[in-house]
Motif scaffolding. Sequence first.
Motif: not given
Length: 322
Positions: A15, A20, A50, A69, A131
């Motif tokens: 990521q 998160t 986040t 996220l 995503y």
Amino acid sequence: MADYSPELDRAAQHQQQIVTRSQLLAAGFDDMYLYRQARRGRWQRVLPATYALFTGTLTDEQRRISAALYAGPEAQLTGLAALIWYGFRYSPRSDDVHLIVPHHARRRSSGHAVVARALALDAKARRTEVYPVCSPARAVVDAARGLRQLRPVRAIVAEAVQRGFADLPALDEEIRRARRSRTALVRKAFSEVVDGTRSAPEAELRECLAGSRLVPEILWNPRLLAEDGTTLPTPDGYLTDAAVALEVDSQDYHFSPGDWARTLDRHNELSRHGVLILHFTPAQIRRDPGRVRRLVEDAYESRRGVGATTRVRPAPRAEQGL
């Protein structure tokens, strides 16, 4: 990341160092530790729950990841953020990241994450590693619904078709899905493309000349034929009766010697068959549309009837391919 668990290390790498709160808690940290890391300037809280495991400015991709996220696993990237992801050249730039979530979701917009609830998500969304991204057609319509001026809407609709991001049926389907909810501008831009206008500057030229009482119907992007049936270069606009061609010369299409040479070849080939070519830049059309209109009118008036002797004719409408 050597001090963190392997699971958190993998997630952070996957990521781009955006994680998160739930991922951090699952790795054994508590909220006080998260607070202290951010307070000491080692991490930064970029959106609610986040975090970026670094300080400094986020890249465009990190902004998209953080917004996704935050919005949740069902969220889909759309609007201008999706167009930028696809590589649209003429899309307006925005720091906001627009996403759609299911209608039952309770997530609200925050910071750079702009969240909208949708009755139906995009079944044609493309999945990335982090995503989903709405299809180009859905993204164009969603972006257009958030714009208030016709020019940028024209730009993204024309580019979607011209560069093959989306075809006319796909755009039409998305416009119909959105119904009448803030779709007036995209409907107008779409109708222009259907009528043969293939770029935003061409649409502006068309609008500029629409108010003329002298200039008759203009053929946009017509297929022209020589006397022997040979296909001639296609101008942006063509006045059949006067054999006057209209060209919008954008710098984007003439940035190399090869492009410029092809433009000259097109000009010379049409001129060889008796066609007068008028060239305009997008800046001229926007800055002084009245002067552009007068130039076209004068050319038409001085050459009215010449078209019958040039032996250049438009192909039958059924063969135009518009």
